[in-house]
Design an enzyme around this catalytic site. Structure first.
Site, PDB file in Angstrom:
ATOM      1  N   ASP A  85       0.935  -6.160   9.819  1.00 39.55           N
ATOM      2  CA  ASP A  85       0.844  -5.595   8.399  1.00 39.55           C
ATOM      3  C   ASP A  85       0.340  -4.152   8.347  1.00 39.55           C
ATOM      4  O   ASP A  85      -0.833  -4.070   8.675  1.00 39.55           O
ATOM      5  CB  ASP A  85       1.814  -6.048   7.351  1.00 39.55           C
TER       6      ASP A  85
ATOM      7  N   GLU B  81      -1.557  -9.656   5.132  1.00 38.77           N
ATOM      8  CA  GLU B  81      -3.008  -9.390   5.754  1.00 38.77           C
ATOM      9  C   GLU B  81      -3.518  -7.715   4.440  1.00 38.77           C
ATOM     10  O   GLU B  81      -4.330  -8.739   3.615  1.00 38.77           O
ATOM     11  CB  GLU B  81      -3.589  -9.214   7.138  1.00 38.77           C
TER      12      GLU B  81
HETATM   13 ZN   LIG Z   1      -6.970  -4.485   9.343  1.00 41.48          ZN
END
Ligand SMILES: [Zn+2]
Length: 424
Positions: free
Chosen positions: A98, A190
């Site tokens: 992401d 993340e």
């Molecule tokens: Zn990163």
């Protein structure tokens, strides 16, 4: 084939492959969504699932048979050891799919600057990359830069990491280099802080992993903040303001006084390096009830304990000052500094230092003023330091990556596999 003969030419061999792979990834939209992730939706955006499927197909195309995408969109790939390397320890490599929500990651149009000459780079919408204010840019003279067009972020965080890992593994397989079992894990979300929430921990056989999610060439990370948050509630006594004297106890006043007592020289904006801080995150309330959340960050357990105690003492002081009030504090652990766990298995960091030196780079170990997927994984029992990717100015329109630095990061993956293959 042996490593010694072909590693000298590694970077020139893979440069174009790595560049094209990276350019393909950054054009794929995978922005994550904090609100959805906070509400337990994993992955938080459908685009991440689509990217995961693409990556899985690509891994199969380069000859990896054992590839799966979990229901939460983690891409898991396992490469069995080469013949004769059955006793070599398994090693894992991780990166996240992401990109951050801070700036749009849709319709990324990367801009390539060949043989950068140290000039100011002007992009669309007045975005400027200036070597006078960006020391790493000034140092990148002669390198191939990949920037944004000024309207989006680039997504080197962390698609550079994914491209570097896959390119390294492809090279190892193509050249039939000896290696132990290699595991690859590409994770969603993340950037929302939920990247390890649904990690298929049972699937991971490696006792050591590495994330490629850092920045400038040579920068390696084996320690991060220990993070707690404190929720403080203030209960006052409400009464009509016209006839309040002396009964009213104002929770809003109490809360603001409490926040004012926090040490100003221990705030995010007044600290750096190894200093910890208190960061007021939010405030809400009315006369009868007010609450605030304060983030506590420190590199040591003692430092964190002192900060928790300070919060308790200040809360108590406010409660004593305002008769009839009540102040309660709840401390919650968020993540822990990975250093303590990593120090127990020095071989993991030693291999990383050796791999970095092997390609002629002096390692720079830096403390991360935040947490990583690697620190979460370390907490779960798998020591996982973080490696640079060659990307810079993450989460911004000024984001850029150096292709040469990316090649170096990819080579470190190959070197790590080589070093671990000798550790049987
Ligand atoms: Zn990163």
């Amino acid at each position: 084939m042996s490593y010694s003969k072909i590693m000298n030419t590694y970077q020139s061999t893979i440069k174009d492959t790595l560049k094209n792979r990276f350019l393909g990834y950054v054009k794929t939209w995978t922005t994550s969504d904090l609100e959805k992730a906070d509400n337990g939706i994993m992955p938080s955006t459908q685009t991440q699932t689509e990217f995961a499927k693409k990556l899985a197909q690509e891994l199969q195309d380069i000859g990896i048979k054992d590839v799966t995408v979990t229901k939460y969109s983690y891409v898991c790939a396992r490469i069995p050891c080469s013949i004769g390397a059955e006793t070599v320890p398994s090693v894992g490599f991780l990166a996240h799919m992401d990109t951050a929500m801070d700036v749009s990651g849709k319709n990324v149009k990367p801009n390539i600057v060949e043989k950068y000459q140290g000039q100011k780079i002007t992009l669309k919408e007045g975005v400027v990359l200036d070597p006078k204010t960006d020391k790493y840019l000034a140092e990148a003279t002669g390198e191939t830069l990949i920037t944004t067009d000024g309207t989006t972020l680039l997504g080197a965080d962390d698609k550079a990491g994914i491209a570097e890992i896959i390119t390294a593994v492809e090279f190892i397989l193509k050249n039939k280099l000896p290696h132990g079992q290699i595991e690859l894990l590409f994770s969603p979300d993340e950037e929302t802080g939920h990247g390890m929430d649904k990690v298929p921990l049972d699937w991971i056989e490696s006792k050591q992993c590495y994330t490629l999610d850092g920045g400038h060439i040579g920068e390696l990370e084996v320690e991060c903040f220990s993070a707690w948050k404190s929720d403080i509630s203030f209960t006052g006594i409400s009464i009509h303001t016209g006839s309040a004297r002396p009964k009213l106890v104002n929770a809003v006043t109490m809360c603001s006084e409490f926040l004012n007592l926090l040490p100003k020289n221990e705030a995010p904006e007044t600290t750096d390096g190894y200093q910890g801080f208190y960061a007021p995150l939010n405030v809400s309330g009315h006369i009868e009830e007010a609450t605030c959340t304060v983030l506590l960050r420190d590199f040591t357990n003692t430092g964190i304990e002192e900060k928790k105690q300070t919060i308790d003492i200040l809360a108590r002081a406010i409660e004593c000052k305002y008769k009839g009030s009540k102040v309660t504090v709840k401390h919650t652990q968020q993540y822990l500094n990975m250093k303590e766990e990593l120090d127990k298995v020095p071989a993991v960091q030693e291999a990383l230092t050796a791999a970095t030196k092997a390609i002629g780079i002096q390692p720079t170990y830096l403390p991360i003023r935040g947490g990583t997927d690697g620190s979460r994984l370390t907490e779960m029992g798998i020591p996982t330091p973080n490696i640079f990717t060659g990307g810079h100015n993450y989460h911004s329109r000024q984001e850029w990556a150096s292709l040469e630095q990316m090649c170096a990061a990819s080579q470190i993956v190959v070197e790590l596999v080589k070093i671990w293959s000798l550790a049987n």
